[in-house]
Design a protein around this motif. Structure first.
Motif, PDB file in Angstrom:
ATOM      1  N   HIS A   1      91.934  78.820  47.084  1.00  0.00           N
ATOM      2  CA  HIS A   1      91.341  79.345  48.299  1.00  0.00           C
ATOM      3  C   HIS A   1      92.735  80.410  48.974  1.00  0.00           C
ATOM      4  O   HIS A   1      93.326  80.966  49.646  1.00  0.00           O
ATOM      5  CB  HIS A   1      90.192  79.468  49.252  1.00  0.00           C
ATOM      6  N   TYR A   2      93.743  78.848  49.260  1.00  0.00           N
ATOM      7  CA  TYR A   2      94.566  79.053  49.999  1.00  0.00           C
ATOM      8  C   TYR A   2      96.056  79.131  49.300  1.00  0.00           C
ATOM      9  O   TYR A   2      96.953  79.515  49.924  1.00  0.00           O
ATOM     10  CB  TYR A   2      95.112  77.287  50.225  1.00  0.00           C
ATOM     11  N   ASN A   3      96.088  79.068  48.092  1.00  0.00           N
ATOM     12  CA  ASN A   3      96.365  79.339  47.093  1.00  0.00           C
ATOM     13  C   ASN A   3      96.797  81.226  47.342  1.00  0.00           C
ATOM     14  O   ASN A   3      97.969  81.737  47.128  1.00  0.00           O
ATOM     15  CB  ASN A   3      96.535  78.935  45.918  1.00  0.00           C
ATOM     16  N   ILE A   4      95.811  81.917  46.561  1.00  0.00           N
ATOM     17  CA  ILE A   4      95.954  83.177  46.489  1.00  0.00           C
ATOM     18  C   ILE A   4      96.250  83.867  47.946  1.00  0.00           C
ATOM     19  O   ILE A   4      96.759  84.784  48.319  1.00  0.00           O
ATOM     20  CB  ILE A   4      93.575  83.065  46.654  1.00  0.00           C
ATOM     21  N   ASN A   5      94.835  83.412  48.890  1.00  0.00           N
ATOM     22  CA  ASN A   5      95.505  84.264  50.537  1.00  0.00           C
ATOM     23  C   ASN A   5      96.284  82.975  50.990  1.00  0.00           C
ATOM     24  O   ASN A   5      96.952  84.103  52.486  1.00  0.00           O
ATOM     25  CB  ASN A   5      94.304  83.616  51.544  1.00  0.00           C
ATOM     26  N   HIS A   6      97.385  83.092  50.483  1.00  0.00           N
ATOM     27  CA  HIS A   6      98.374  81.599  51.700  1.00  0.00           C
ATOM     28  C   HIS A   6      99.229  82.586  52.458  1.00  0.00           C
ATOM     29  O   HIS A   6      99.503  82.514  52.934  1.00  0.00           O
ATOM     30  CB  HIS A   6     100.061  81.460  50.919  1.00  0.00           C
ATOM     31  N   ASP A   7     100.123  83.884  51.870  1.00  0.00           N
ATOM     32  CA  ASP A   7     100.788  85.038  52.090  1.00  0.00           C
ATOM     33  C   ASP A   7      99.753  86.009  53.661  1.00  0.00           C
ATOM     34  O   ASP A   7     100.844  85.774  54.770  1.00  0.00           O
ATOM     35  CB  ASP A   7     100.963  85.961  51.269  1.00  0.00           C
TER      36      ASP A   7
ATOM     37  N   ILE B   1      95.087  58.925  54.568  1.00  0.00           N
ATOM     38  CA  ILE B   1      96.155  59.901  53.950  1.00  0.00           C
ATOM     39  C   ILE B   1      95.985  61.673  53.317  1.00  0.00           C
ATOM     40  O   ILE B   1      95.120  60.672  51.989  1.00  0.00           O
ATOM     41  CB  ILE B   1      96.607  59.289  53.827  1.00  0.00           C
ATOM     42  N   TYR B   2      95.870  62.426  53.590  1.00  0.00           N
ATOM     43  CA  TYR B   2      95.787  63.012  52.928  1.00  0.00           C
ATOM     44  C   TYR B   2      97.201  63.929  52.344  1.00  0.00           C
ATOM     45  O   TYR B   2      98.050  64.209  53.891  1.00  0.00           O
ATOM     46  CB  TYR B   2      94.762  64.772  53.637  1.00  0.00           C
ATOM     47  N   MET B   3      97.431  64.629  51.423  1.00  0.00           N
ATOM     48  CA  MET B   3      98.396  64.544  51.237  1.00  0.00           C
ATOM     49  C   MET B   3      99.057  66.199  50.088  1.00  0.00           C
ATOM     50  O   MET B   3      98.068  66.086  49.509  1.00  0.00           O
ATOM     51  CB  MET B   3      99.523  63.883  50.451  1.00  0.00           C
ATOM     52  N   CYS B   4      99.963  67.204  50.857  1.00  0.00           N
ATOM     53  CA  CYS B   4     100.403  68.344  49.429  1.00  0.00           C
ATOM     54  C   CYS B   4     101.379  68.422  49.067  1.00  0.00           C
ATOM     55  O   CYS B   4     102.172  68.046  50.669  1.00  0.00           O
ATOM     56  CB  CYS B   4      99.700  69.661  49.479  1.00  0.00           C
ATOM     57  N   ILE B   5     102.126  68.928  48.370  1.00  0.00           N
ATOM     58  CA  ILE B   5     103.614  69.373  48.469  1.00  0.00           C
ATOM     59  C   ILE B   5     103.689  70.624  48.352  1.00  0.00           C
ATOM     60  O   ILE B   5     102.687  71.447  47.311  1.00  0.00           O
ATOM     61  CB  ILE B   5     103.512  68.178  46.724  1.00  0.00           C
ATOM     62  N   GLY B   6     104.463  70.966  49.016  1.00  0.00           N
ATOM     63  CA  GLY B   6     105.258  72.596  48.923  1.00  0.00           C
ATOM     64  C   GLY B   6     106.342  72.613  48.742  1.00  0.00           C
ATOM     65  O   GLY B   6     106.844  72.043  48.524  1.00  0.00           O
ATOM     66  N   ASP B   7     106.737  73.997  48.285  1.00  0.00           N
ATOM     67  CA  ASP B   7     108.252  74.342  48.364  1.00  0.00           C
ATOM     68  C   ASP B   7     108.168  75.836  49.483  1.00  0.00           C
ATOM     69  O   ASP B   7     109.303  76.179  49.310  1.00  0.00           O
ATOM     70  CB  ASP B   7     108.566  74.856  46.660  1.00  0.00           C
ATOM     71  N   ASP B   8     107.829  75.435  50.389  1.00  0.00           N
ATOM     72  CA  ASP B   8     107.514  76.501  51.673  1.00  0.00           C
ATOM     73  C   ASP B   8     108.529  75.894  52.633  1.00  0.00           C
ATOM     74  O   ASP B   8     108.578  74.871  53.178  1.00  0.00           O
ATOM     75  CB  ASP B   8     106.006  77.336  52.147  1.00  0.00           C
ATOM     76  N   SER B   9     110.008  76.936  52.637  1.00  0.00           N
ATOM     77  CA  SER B   9     111.051  76.247  53.846  1.00  0.00           C
ATOM     78  C   SER B   9     109.998  77.073  55.146  1.00  0.00           C
ATOM     79  O   SER B   9     110.985  76.760  56.081  1.00  0.00           O
ATOM     80  CB  SER B   9     112.186  76.257  53.255  1.00  0.00           C
ATOM     81  N   ASN B  10     109.963  77.866  54.621  1.00  0.00           N
ATOM     82  CA  ASN B  10     109.006  78.956  55.717  1.00  0.00           C
ATOM     83  C   ASN B  10     108.238  77.890  57.283  1.00  0.00           C
ATOM     84  O   ASN B  10     107.426  77.431  56.556  1.00  0.00           O
ATOM     85  CB  ASN B  10     108.757  80.223  55.772  1.00  0.00           C
ATOM     86  N   ARG B  11     108.861  77.847  58.361  1.00  0.00           N
ATOM     87  CA  ARG B  11     107.310  77.102  59.327  1.00  0.00           C
ATOM     88  C   ARG B  11     105.716  77.582  59.054  1.00  0.00           C
ATOM     89  O   ARG B  11     105.376  76.898  58.619  1.00  0.00           O
ATOM     90  CB  ARG B  11     107.532  77.447  60.742  1.00  0.00           C
ATOM     91  N   SER B  12     105.554  79.035  59.484  1.00  0.00           N
ATOM     92  CA  SER B  12     104.613  79.500  59.188  1.00  0.00           C
ATOM     93  C   SER B  12     104.010  79.537  57.992  1.00  0.00           C
ATOM     94  O   SER B  12     102.694  79.316  57.625  1.00  0.00           O
ATOM     95  CB  SER B  12     104.438  80.683  59.824  1.00  0.00           C
ATOM     96  N   ASP B  13     105.134  79.140  56.481  1.00  0.00           N
ATOM     97  CA  ASP B  13     104.079  78.618  55.496  1.00  0.00           C
ATOM     98  C   ASP B  13     103.487  77.685  56.021  1.00  0.00           C
ATOM     99  O   ASP B  13     102.567  77.296  55.007  1.00  0.00           O
ATOM    100  CB  ASP B  13     104.952  78.836  54.679  1.00  0.00           C
ATOM    101  N   GLN B  14     104.435  76.502  56.200  1.00  0.00           N
ATOM    102  CA  GLN B  14     104.347  74.967  56.514  1.00  0.00           C
ATOM    103  C   GLN B  14     102.782  74.849  56.912  1.00  0.00           C
ATOM    104  O   GLN B  14     102.599  73.410  56.651  1.00  0.00           O
ATOM    105  CB  GLN B  14     104.941  74.196  56.564  1.00  0.00           C
ATOM    106  N   LYS B  15     103.011  75.898  58.006  1.00  0.00           N
ATOM    107  CA  LYS B  15     101.564  75.720  58.587  1.00  0.00           C
ATOM    108  C   LYS B  15      99.938  75.886  58.004  1.00  0.00           C
ATOM    109  O   LYS B  15      99.410  75.373  57.751  1.00  0.00           O
ATOM    110  CB  LYS B  15     101.601  76.415  59.653  1.00  0.00           C
ATOM    111  N   VAL B  16     100.072  76.799  57.374  1.00  0.00           N
ATOM    112  CA  VAL B  16      99.021  76.801  56.300  1.00  0.00           C
ATOM    113  C   VAL B  16      99.428  75.843  55.137  1.00  0.00           C
ATOM    114  O   VAL B  16      97.582  75.357  55.090  1.00  0.00           O
ATOM    115  CB  VAL B  16      99.694  78.270  55.075  1.00  0.00           C
ATOM    116  N   ASN B  17     100.199  75.334  55.170  1.00  0.00           N
ATOM    117  CA  ASN B  17      99.896  73.574  54.549  1.00  0.00           C
ATOM    118  C   ASN B  17      99.260  72.607  54.682  1.00  0.00           C
ATOM    119  O   ASN B  17      98.100  72.017  54.327  1.00  0.00           O
ATOM    120  CB  ASN B  17     100.859  73.520  53.589  1.00  0.00           C
ATOM    121  N   PHE B  18      99.556  72.437  55.983  1.00  0.00           N
ATOM    122  CA  PHE B  18      98.605  71.673  56.844  1.00  0.00           C
ATOM    123  C   PHE B  18      97.660  72.488  57.270  1.00  0.00           C
ATOM    124  O   PHE B  18      96.450  70.983  57.121  1.00  0.00           O
ATOM    125  CB  PHE B  18      99.872  71.577  58.480  1.00  0.00           C
TER     126      PHE B  18
END
Length: 161
Positions: A88-94, A30-47
């Motif tokens: 990498h994912y935090n810097i390039n998230h947007d 199980i891999y897990m992360c916590i994010g504060d992104d309510s936008n669907r496309s932002d959540q796709k980046v988290n996945f």
């Protein structure tokens, strides 16, 4: 629900309500992360981040070692990969969140250009066809007038005979 309760206890109710838990399960891990992104496309980046982490983890560790690992047993060896991926994912998230939108808009724009191009070609062809029809119509009208005149002349000639 036990998971949410445990998180609420550990992090506080407010933090749980304001954040999204992204869980990715593959090959018994199980891999897990916590994010504060309510936008669907932002959540796709988290996945995408979780998928990247899972691939790196299974690339570095064989399945037997993963199955037999103790909690935090591989933290020391995997920490540099995790830190690098997080950075990498935090810097390039947007940028990563917008890429699908941009690709979709570019695709729609390309489709629109093709449709407009086809429509313009059809209009030009239609104009050419109309021009040809007008020329043929004028030629037929001229031929009809010549026929009328010749038929009148012929009729007069036949009456005189």
């Amino acid at each position: 629900s036990h998971f949410i309760e445990a998180c609420s206890t550990a992090l506080g109710d407010e933090m749980v309500d304001e954040h999204y838990f992204h869980i990715y399960y593959v090959k018994g891990v199980i891999y897990m992360c916590i994010g504060d992104d309510s936008n669907r496309s932002d959540q796709k980046v988290n996945f995408a981040f979780l998928e990247h982490i899972s691939k790196e983890f299974t690339r570095l560790h064989n399945p037997r070692r993963i199955r037999n690992a103790n909690a935090y047993g591989m933290e020391k060896t995997f920490r540099p990969n995790m830190s690098q991926a997080m950075h990498h994912y935090n810097i390039n998230h947007d940028k990563m969140a917008q890429e699908p939108k941009i690709r979709e808009l570019e695709s729609q724009l390309s489709d629109l250009k093709q449709v407009l191009g086809r429509n313009m070609n059809l209009l030009l062809e239609r104009g050419e066809n109309l021009d040809r029809m007008m020329e043929r119509s004028e030629a037929l009208e001229a031929d009809a007038q010549v026929f009328r005149k010749k038929s009148k002349v012929m009729l007069k000639t036949m009456r005189l005979k």
